[in-house]
Design an enzyme around this catalytic site. Sequence first.
Site, PDB file in Angstrom:
ATOM      1  N   THR A  27       1.041  -1.022  -0.270  1.00  0.00           N
ATOM      2  CA  THR A  27      -0.441  -0.027   0.138  1.00  0.00           C
ATOM      3  C   THR A  27       0.961   1.033   0.824  1.00  0.00           C
ATOM      4  O   THR A  27       1.710   1.026   0.775  1.00  0.00           O
ATOM      5  CB  THR A  27      -1.172   0.309   1.123  1.00  0.00           C
ATOM      6  OG1 THR A  27      -1.619  -1.036   1.264  1.00  0.00           O
ATOM      7  CG2 THR A  27      -1.516   1.436   1.363  1.00  0.00           C
ATOM      8  N   HIS A 181      -6.475 -10.887  -0.514  1.00  0.00           N
ATOM      9  CA  HIS A 181      -5.900 -10.392   0.634  1.00  0.00           C
ATOM     10  C   HIS A 181      -7.279 -10.845   1.869  1.00  0.00           C
ATOM     11  O   HIS A 181      -7.807 -10.671   2.334  1.00  0.00           O
ATOM     12  CB  HIS A 181      -6.340  -9.131   0.411  1.00  0.00           C
ATOM     13  CG  HIS A 181      -5.202  -8.637   1.676  1.00  0.00           C
ATOM     14  ND1 HIS A 181      -4.497  -9.378   2.509  1.00  0.00           N
ATOM     15  CD2 HIS A 181      -4.475  -7.287   2.248  1.00  0.00           C
ATOM     16  CE1 HIS A 181      -3.537  -8.509   3.763  1.00  0.00           C
ATOM     17  NE2 HIS A 181      -3.662  -7.013   2.952  1.00  0.00           N
ATOM     18  N   ASN A 184      -3.309 -10.247   7.436  1.00  0.00           N
ATOM     19  CA  ASN A 184      -3.051  -8.488   8.396  1.00  0.00           C
ATOM     20  C   ASN A 184      -3.962  -8.434   8.912  1.00  0.00           C
ATOM     21  O   ASN A 184      -4.604  -6.973   9.700  1.00  0.00           O
ATOM     22  CB  ASN A 184      -2.400  -7.610   7.423  1.00  0.00           C
ATOM     23  CG  ASN A 184      -1.498  -7.692   7.460  1.00  0.00           C
ATOM     24  OD1 ASN A 184      -0.755  -8.905   7.829  1.00  0.00           O
ATOM     25  ND2 ASN A 184      -0.138  -7.260   6.451  1.00  0.00           N
ATOM     26  N   TYR A 186      -7.716  -7.938   8.188  1.00  0.00           N
ATOM     27  CA  TYR A 186      -8.273  -7.187   7.837  1.00  0.00           C
ATOM     28  C   TYR A 186     -10.024  -8.625   7.203  1.00  0.00           C
ATOM     29  O   TYR A 186      -9.916  -9.371   8.067  1.00  0.00           O
ATOM     30  CB  TYR A 186      -7.743  -6.692   5.982  1.00  0.00           C
ATOM     31  CG  TYR A 186      -7.049  -5.665   6.314  1.00  0.00           C
ATOM     32  CD1 TYR A 186      -7.478  -4.666   6.849  1.00  0.00           C
ATOM     33  CD2 TYR A 186      -5.565  -6.194   6.002  1.00  0.00           C
ATOM     34  CE1 TYR A 186      -6.216  -3.384   6.860  1.00  0.00           C
ATOM     35  CE2 TYR A 186      -4.587  -4.965   5.986  1.00  0.00           C
ATOM     36  CZ  TYR A 186      -5.244  -4.278   6.746  1.00  0.00           C
ATOM     37  OH  TYR A 186      -3.826  -3.166   7.017  1.00  0.00           O
ATOM     38  N   ASN A 241      -3.377  -5.184  12.940  1.00  0.00           N
ATOM     39  CA  ASN A 241      -4.044  -4.477  12.920  1.00  0.00           C
ATOM     40  C   ASN A 241      -5.172  -5.035  14.226  1.00  0.00           C
ATOM     41  O   ASN A 241      -6.234  -5.503  14.274  1.00  0.00           O
ATOM     42  CB  ASN A 241      -5.309  -4.422  12.250  1.00  0.00           C
ATOM     43  CG  ASN A 241      -4.393  -3.729  10.832  1.00  0.00           C
ATOM     44  OD1 ASN A 241      -3.965  -2.855  10.637  1.00  0.00           O
ATOM     45  ND2 ASN A 241      -3.889  -4.353   9.405  1.00  0.00           N
TER      46      ASN A 241
END
Length: 375
Positions: A27, A181, A184, A186, A241
């Site tokens: 990102t 994805h 992480n 998400y 996260n």
Amino acid sequence: MNFPKLFSPLQIGPYQLKHRVVLAPLTRMRAEKPSLAPRPLNAEYYAQRATSGGLLIAEASPVANTAFGSPGVPGIYSEAQIAGWRKVVDAVHAKDGIIFLQLWHVGRVSHSSFQPGGALPVSASAVAISSEFKASTADGKLVDYETPRALETAEIAGVVDAFRHAAKNALAAGFDGVEIHGANGYLLEQFLQSRSNLRTDRYGGSIENRARLLLEITQACTEVWGAGRVGVRLSPYGIANGSGEPDPMPLYTHVVQALNPLGLAYLHFIEPRSSGAGRAEVNWTNVPSAMVLFRPIWKGVLMTAGGFSGEAAEAAIAEGHADAVAFGRIFISNPDLPRRLQRGFPLTPYNRKTFYGGDAVGYTDYPEHNELAQA
Ligand SMILES: Cc1cc2nc3c(=O)[nH]c(=O)nc-3n(C[C@H](O)[C@H](O)[C@H](O)COP(=O)(O)O)c2cc1C
């Protein structure tokens, strides 16, 4: 010539890679605003990192306007974004590179200021990320994460459709494949993991139920692309996260075994030692290695990432733990990373301050090595 294994060919689905140095999804928050379409600067950045027969995984791209949690990240749900990505893809293909797009939904790793109508971000359950972690608002303030809204069972098909639609858009933009994805912390990991998924419907409870959304999305993407052009990224033992599964092995063993029969292009891990590398310089010790744990379970091509040098990548491949290695931070500051590794040239250090947002500085202005630039 250095690193004979790293610089040997590898078949990934229908593509023959000429080497195994992959650009990790990164990102960089430099899309055009407000369209959130890639712009010529982004095409230049990816073209700088393309090599003939080398694989690039383009940065995580939200599949819908509800899937964002940070400013300036490029989407893959509008016509303008498809057109912007087409220019990126064309620039990479002009150098005979291969490029996949990472498809992203952040779920609760967001803030209502990024959501249409100021709505709450969605997740598997109404469980907020702990206050040790901070959310960034659309105007750049750091605040506690809000408690997300749990998706209704009837809404989940819409999430699968958003990924399917994004996969079709990636095809229309000319990409060579997509990566889902699932890492992480998400949305897809929020469904996978027991601390963030307290659901009692068919998407929660048992490991089979928690894995269902990831598997449905993977299935949808393979229907669009053919399985050989779809990869999945996971971060078992990760803590990014606010994520973290108390006992990851049974969960991730199930996920890997369920993905096995699909015939995917590859499975891609983030090594736990580098969990959270996007936010801080980390090098966790006393953590397991994802490639070592899951290599015996996964039947296809295994890619991994996280703190690799050329030497460590060569060793991982030579020892049979991985087939390809994705590089993140050192690929940011060395656009010619594959050639530098191969020739044994020194690497330019990266500047974390310019990772996210801004323009060409810290993005397209890292130089090629002198001898490579002249070649
Ligand atoms: C600036 C930055 C942005 C990142 N963005 C993403 C991303 O969009 N998707 C993803 O799966 N991982 C992302 N990551 C994680 C990297 O892909 C990679 O797994 C991590 O940096 C460890 O590899 P490295 O040690 O070679 O940097 C990001 C990391 C950094 C440093």
